[in-house]
Design a protein around this motif. Structure first.
Motif, PDB file in Angstrom:
ATOM      1  N   LYS A 162       0.872  -1.169   0.000  1.00 13.04           N
ATOM      2  CA  LYS A 162       0.000   0.000   0.000  1.00 13.04           C
ATOM      3  C   LYS A 162       0.906   1.214   0.000  1.00 13.04           C
ATOM      4  N   ASN A 163       1.045   1.827  -1.189  1.00 18.67           N
ATOM      5  CA  ASN A 163       1.993   2.923  -1.373  1.00 18.67           C
ATOM      6  C   ASN A 163       3.381   2.440  -0.988  1.00 18.67           C
ATOM      7  N   GLU A 164       3.969   3.038   0.010  1.00 19.83           N
ATOM      8  CA  GLU A 164       5.314   2.645   0.463  1.00 19.83           C
ATOM      9  C   GLU A 164       5.254   1.609   1.586  1.00 19.83           C
ATOM     10  N   GLU A 165       4.075   1.349   2.091  1.00 13.92           N
ATOM     11  CA  GLU A 165       3.895   0.437   3.226  1.00 13.92           C
ATOM     12  C   GLU A 165       3.623  -0.993   2.750  1.00 13.92           C
ATOM     13  N   ILE A 166       4.053  -1.939   3.549  1.00 12.07           N
ATOM     14  CA  ILE A 166       3.750  -3.352   3.287  1.00 12.07           C
ATOM     15  C   ILE A 166       2.894  -3.867   4.433  1.00 12.07           C
ATOM     16  N   GLU A 167       1.818  -4.531   4.074  1.00 13.44           N
ATOM     17  CA  GLU A 167       0.939  -5.142   5.071  1.00 13.44           C
ATOM     18  C   GLU A 167       0.820  -6.624   4.776  1.00 13.44           C
ATOM     19  N   TYR A 168       0.542  -7.374   5.817  1.00 18.79           N
ATOM     20  CA  TYR A 168       0.319  -8.802   5.694  1.00 18.79           C
ATOM     21  C   TYR A 168      -1.099  -9.084   6.154  1.00 18.79           C
ATOM     22  N   HIS A 169      -1.798  -9.891   5.377  1.00 23.13           N
ATOM     23  CA  HIS A 169      -3.174 -10.231   5.716  1.00 23.13           C
ATOM     24  C   HIS A 169      -3.342 -11.745   5.683  1.00 23.13           C
ATOM     25  N   ILE A 170      -4.177 -12.223   6.564  1.00 17.03           N
ATOM     26  CA  ILE A 170      -4.441 -13.651   6.643  1.00 17.03           C
ATOM     27  C   ILE A 170      -5.311 -14.058   5.456  1.00 17.03           C
ATOM     28  N   THR A 171      -5.006 -15.193   4.867  1.00 17.55           N
ATOM     29  CA  THR A 171      -5.780 -15.716   3.737  1.00 17.55           C
ATOM     30  C   THR A 171      -6.900 -16.616   4.258  1.00 17.55           C
ATOM     31  N   GLY A 172      -7.723 -17.094   3.352  1.00 16.24           N
ATOM     32  CA  GLY A 172      -8.751 -18.056   3.741  1.00 16.24           C
ATOM     33  C   GLY A 172      -8.144 -19.309   4.347  1.00 16.24           C
ATOM     34  N   LYS A 173      -7.045 -19.760   3.745  1.00 19.55           N
ATOM     35  CA  LYS A 173      -6.350 -20.940   4.279  1.00 19.55           C
ATOM     36  C   LYS A 173      -5.835 -20.658   5.682  1.00 19.55           C
ATOM     37  N   GLY A 174      -5.246 -19.491   5.892  1.00 18.46           N
ATOM     38  CA  GLY A 174      -4.759 -19.117   7.219  1.00 18.46           C
ATOM     39  C   GLY A 174      -5.898 -19.010   8.211  1.00 18.46           C
ATOM     40  N   HIS A 175      -6.997 -18.416   7.761  1.00 18.10           N
ATOM     41  CA  HIS A 175      -8.146 -18.256   8.660  1.00 18.10           C
ATOM     42  C   HIS A 175      -8.765 -19.594   9.028  1.00 18.10           C
ATOM     43  N   SER A 176      -8.611 -20.582   8.145  1.00 13.98           N
ATOM     44  CA  SER A 176      -9.182 -21.903   8.442  1.00 13.98           C
ATOM     45  C   SER A 176      -8.502 -22.562   9.637  1.00 13.98           C
ATOM     46  N   LEU A 177      -7.405 -21.994  10.091  1.00 13.11           N
ATOM     47  CA  LEU A 177      -6.718 -22.516  11.286  1.00 13.11           C
ATOM     48  C   LEU A 177      -7.347 -22.000  12.580  1.00 13.11           C
ATOM     49  N   ASN A 178      -8.384 -21.168  12.491  1.00 13.82           N
ATOM     50  CA  ASN A 178      -8.944 -20.582  13.708  1.00 13.82           C
ATOM     51  C   ASN A 178      -9.439 -21.638  14.699  1.00 13.82           C
ATOM     52  N   LYS A 179     -10.076 -22.688  14.226  1.00 12.96           N
ATOM     53  CA  LYS A 179     -10.553 -23.737  15.141  1.00 12.96           C
ATOM     54  C   LYS A 179      -9.382 -24.516  15.743  1.00 12.96           C
ATOM     55  N   VAL A 180      -8.369 -24.776  14.923  1.00  9.85           N
ATOM     56  CA  VAL A 180      -7.173 -25.472  15.407  1.00  9.85           C
ATOM     57  C   VAL A 180      -6.494 -24.623  16.478  1.00  9.85           C
ATOM     58  N   PHE A 181      -6.368 -23.329  16.203  1.00  8.17           N
ATOM     59  CA  PHE A 181      -5.754 -22.390  17.133  1.00  8.17           C
ATOM     60  C   PHE A 181      -6.508 -22.416  18.467  1.00  8.17           C
ATOM     61  N   TYR A 182      -7.836 -22.393  18.399  1.00 10.77           N
ATOM     62  CA  TYR A 182      -8.645 -22.409  19.615  1.00 10.77           C
ATOM     63  C   TYR A 182      -8.482 -23.731  20.371  1.00 10.77           C
ATOM     64  N   GLU A 183      -8.467 -24.826  19.652  1.00 12.16           N
ATOM     65  CA  GLU A 183      -8.307 -26.125  20.307  1.00 12.16           C
ATOM     66  C   GLU A 183      -6.942 -26.244  20.978  1.00 12.16           C
ATOM     67  N   LEU A 184      -5.908 -25.662  20.387  1.00 13.85           N
ATOM     68  CA  LEU A 184      -4.586 -25.646  21.032  1.00 13.85           C
ATOM     69  C   LEU A 184      -4.636 -24.822  22.316  1.00 13.85           C
ATOM     70  N   LEU A 185      -5.350 -23.707  22.275  1.00 14.66           N
ATOM     71  CA  LEU A 185      -5.525 -22.889  23.486  1.00 14.66           C
ATOM     72  C   LEU A 185      -6.225 -23.707  24.570  1.00 14.66           C
ATOM     73  N   ILE A 186      -7.311 -24.354  24.217  1.00 13.48           N
ATOM     74  CA  ILE A 186      -8.068 -25.159  25.184  1.00 13.48           C
ATOM     75  C   ILE A 186      -7.179 -26.271  25.741  1.00 13.48           C
ATOM     76  N   PHE A 187      -6.442 -26.936  24.885  1.00 10.38           N
ATOM     77  CA  PHE A 187      -5.525 -27.979  25.335  1.00 10.38           C
ATOM     78  C   PHE A 187      -4.543 -27.424  26.361  1.00 10.38           C
ATOM     79  N   ALA A 188      -3.959 -26.268  26.060  1.00  9.21           N
ATOM     80  CA  ALA A 188      -2.948 -25.674  26.952  1.00  9.21           C
ATOM     81  C   ALA A 188      -3.545 -25.302  28.304  1.00  9.21           C
ATOM     82  N   ILE A 189      -4.688 -24.640  28.301  1.00 11.62           N
ATOM     83  CA  ILE A 189      -5.219 -24.184  29.593  1.00 11.62           C
ATOM     84  C   ILE A 189      -5.861 -25.314  30.387  1.00 11.62           C
TER      85      ILE A 189
END
Length: 147
Positions: A77-104
């Motif tokens: 974006k102009n001179e700036e670089i941004e990173y955005h999560i893709t659909g594939k990355g977002h599909s990890l949301n349930k996995v991410f949550y389950e790892l949190l639940i496992f840890a706590i």
């Protein structure tokens, strides 16, 4: 499962799909960056903030690997670089949550989090990961619904 069927599946599917998925997220910083992306952070400096042991080289390498694996996309974006999560990355949301639940749930001695903090983390991550409905049946240790 009967032995013959099990042997057939082992021969047919030599590669372990779970292992393949773990390889994608196993870098030391990948889960940190994914969490940051779920929180709305998009810039290199935001990913580095408050992480004294994360140097520029390691972060750059991790971001490139995540991009190559299709978890994030790099946007100029102009001179700036941004990173955005893709659909594939977002599909990890349930996995991410389950790892949190496992840890706590396995922090049975409350070594890292007290019960109030565990409950707070559950609620916060349900919201961050857009999983409010998906986890409605989860019961906290005191048998009360989290939602």
């Amino acid at each position: 499962m009967e032995q013959r069927k099990l042997e057939y599946y082992e021969r047919k599917y030599e590669r372990n799909p779970v292992e393949e998925a773990i390889k994608i997220i196993s870098n030391k910083w990948t889960l940190h960056i994914l969490r940051d992306l779920f929180l709305g952070k998009t810039r290199f400096s935001e990913f580095k903030a408050n992480r004294k042991t994360l140097d520029n080289k390691a972060l750059t390498r991790c971001l490139k690997t995540m991009e190559a694996n299709g978890l994030i996309e790099k946007i100029r974006k102009n001179e700036e670089i941004e990173y955005h999560i893709t659909g594939k990355g977002h599909s990890l949301n349930k996995v991410f949550y389950e790892l949190l639940i496992f840890a706590i749930e396995n922090d049975t001695e409350n070594e890292h989090y007290n019960e109030y903090e565990k409950e707070e983390l559950r609620k916060m991550y349900l919201e961050i990961l857009n999983l409010e409905q998906a986890d409605a049946s989860y019961k906290a240790p005191n048998n009360q619904s989290v939602n």
